[in-house]
Motif scaffolding. Structure first.
Motif, PDB file in Angstrom:
ATOM      1  N   GLN A  60      -8.903   1.199  -3.928  1.00 49.69           N
ATOM      2  CA  GLN A  60      -9.385   1.143  -2.539  1.00 49.69           C
ATOM      3  C   GLN A  60      -9.622  -0.305  -2.114  1.00 49.69           C
ATOM      4  OE1 GLN A  60      -9.306   3.631  -0.423  1.00 49.69           O
ATOM      5  NE2 GLN A  60      -8.587   4.945  -2.081  1.00 49.69           N
TER       6      GLN A  60
ATOM      7  N   TRP B 248      -8.033  -2.910  -3.237  1.00 46.78           N
ATOM      8  CA  TRP B 248      -6.677  -3.462  -3.056  1.00 46.78           C
ATOM      9  C   TRP B 248      -6.145  -3.113  -1.671  1.00 46.78           C
ATOM     10  CZ3 TRP B 248      -2.664  -5.824  -6.061  1.00 46.78           C
ATOM     11  CH2 TRP B 248      -1.372  -5.608  -5.600  1.00 46.78           C
ATOM     12  N   ILE B 249      -6.235  -1.829  -1.334  1.00 46.32           N
ATOM     13  CA  ILE B 249      -5.719  -1.361  -0.040  1.00 46.32           C
ATOM     14  C   ILE B 249      -6.431  -2.097   1.097  1.00 46.32           C
ATOM     15  CG2 ILE B 249      -5.623   0.630   1.540  1.00 46.32           C
ATOM     16  CD1 ILE B 249      -5.438   2.422  -1.008  1.00 46.32           C
TER      17      ILE B 249
ATOM     18  N   PHE C  52      -6.892   5.137   5.550  1.00 45.46           N
ATOM     19  CA  PHE C  52      -7.475   4.570   4.334  1.00 45.46           C
ATOM     20  C   PHE C  52      -8.949   4.189   4.543  1.00 45.46           C
ATOM     21  CE2 PHE C  52      -2.944   3.312   3.190  1.00 45.46           C
ATOM     22  CZ  PHE C  52      -2.839   4.181   2.115  1.00 45.46           C
TER      23      PHE C  52
ATOM     24  N   TRP D 150      -5.509  -5.956   1.440  1.00 48.00           N
ATOM     25  CA  TRP D 150      -4.191  -6.352   1.974  1.00 48.00           C
ATOM     26  C   TRP D 150      -4.008  -5.925   3.421  1.00 48.00           C
ATOM     27  CZ3 TRP D 150      -2.614 -10.309  -0.216  1.00 48.00           C
ATOM     28  CH2 TRP D 150      -2.740 -10.481  -1.598  1.00 48.00           C
TER      29      TRP D 150
ATOM     30  N   ASN E 278       0.821  -1.221   0.000  1.00 46.44           N
ATOM     31  CA  ASN E 278       0.000   0.000   0.000  1.00 46.44           C
ATOM     32  C   ASN E 278       0.850   1.264   0.000  1.00 46.44           C
ATOM     33  OD1 ASN E 278      -2.583  -1.402   0.204  1.00 46.44           O
ATOM     34  ND2 ASN E 278      -1.709  -2.103   2.122  1.00 46.44           N
TER      35      ASN E 278
ATOM     36  N   LEU F   7       0.643   2.370  -5.114  1.00 46.84           N
ATOM     37  CA  LEU F   7      -0.686   2.922  -5.421  1.00 46.84           C
ATOM     38  C   LEU F   7      -0.630   3.814  -6.666  1.00 46.84           C
ATOM     39  CD1 LEU F   7      -1.981   3.709  -1.811  1.00 46.84           C
ATOM     40  CD2 LEU F   7      -2.141   1.580  -3.130  1.00 46.84           C
TER      41      LEU F   7
END
Ligand SMILES: N[C@@H](CCC(=O)N[C@@H](CS)C(=O)NCC(=O)O)C(=O)O
Length: 212
Positions: free
Chosen positions: A128, A130-131, A176, A134, A108, A113
């Protein structure tokens, strides 16, 4: 000693906490990641990876990689300890810290990104997802590993390398927009750490380069 960091960098945040816990006097210098200063020729002479933090020690040696810096600090300034005294527990503490520093955080990072958004042209919703995926995957396994363990901190009565990695990672998760309320064991350690000046003084918002 000089620490080159950025207020919102969780890797720099880790080193700030470690320096504070050990009471090591140092000067703070800044590399503005949002302005792209990490890519400047001048900064890359100090750290060819173009990442923060960089710690310049009293002999002028440039140290990089937050975990390597923390291990070096531990060797040169052994008190207070940031690693358990028992060798097996040291391995366990390092492993959990690496889960954060090697398996959650890099996925991240700003450059990752930017690559997803720019080169791979992924829509913001995908980035978002993806973040969230993980960070949640990593925090869930840490929570499972420590759920049911007693005490406030994970290995000792005082915080060490795992708390040093965890507190910035939780900060970043919230930034996030990730719901961290289900990680009760992790939050207990975070609450205990938040009482200590070493963590309070390392918080992103109180850094001189903070733009809140
Ligand atoms: N593994 C490195 C990671 C360093 C790192 O990724 N730093 C980030 C900030 S947390 C950075 O400088 N990012 C700049 C970029 O991605 O362009 C460490 O632990 O020091």
């Amino acid at each position: 000693m000089e620490l080159i960091g950025y207020w919102r960098s969780s890797a720099a945040y880790r080193v700030r906490i470690a320096l504070n816990l050990k009471g090591i006097d140092h000067q703070k210098l800044f590399c503005d990641l949002r302005a792209g200063e990490q890519h400047s020729e001048g900064y890359k002479l100090l750290n060819p990876q173009g990442l923060v933090p960089t710690l310049i020690n009293a002999e002028g040696v440039r140290l990089t990689q937050s975990l390597a810096i923390i291990e070096w600090l531990e060797e040169v300034y052994p008190n207070p300890r940031l690693l358990p005294s028992n060798t097996v527990e040291r391995a366990l503490a390092r492993a959990a810290a690496m889960e954060i520093a090697c398996d959650i955080h890099p996925l991240n990072n700003l450059r990752v990104l930017n690559y997803l958004r720019g080169t791979l042209a992924q829509p913001e919703a995908a980035v978002q997802a993806w973040i969230g995926h993980w960070i949640s995957t990593g925090l869930e396994s840490l929570e499972a590993r420590f759920a049911g363990t007693s005490g406030e901190f994970f290995f000792d009565a005082s915080p060490g390398v795992l708390e040093i990695c965890l507190v910035p990672q939780l900060y970043s998760a919230r930034r996030f927009g990730i719901d961290v309320t289900k990680y009760a064991r992790l939050l207990r350690a975070e609450r205990a750490a938040a009482e200590l000046p070493a963590f309070q003084l390392a918080a992103p918002e109180v850094q001189p380069d903070a733009r809140v």
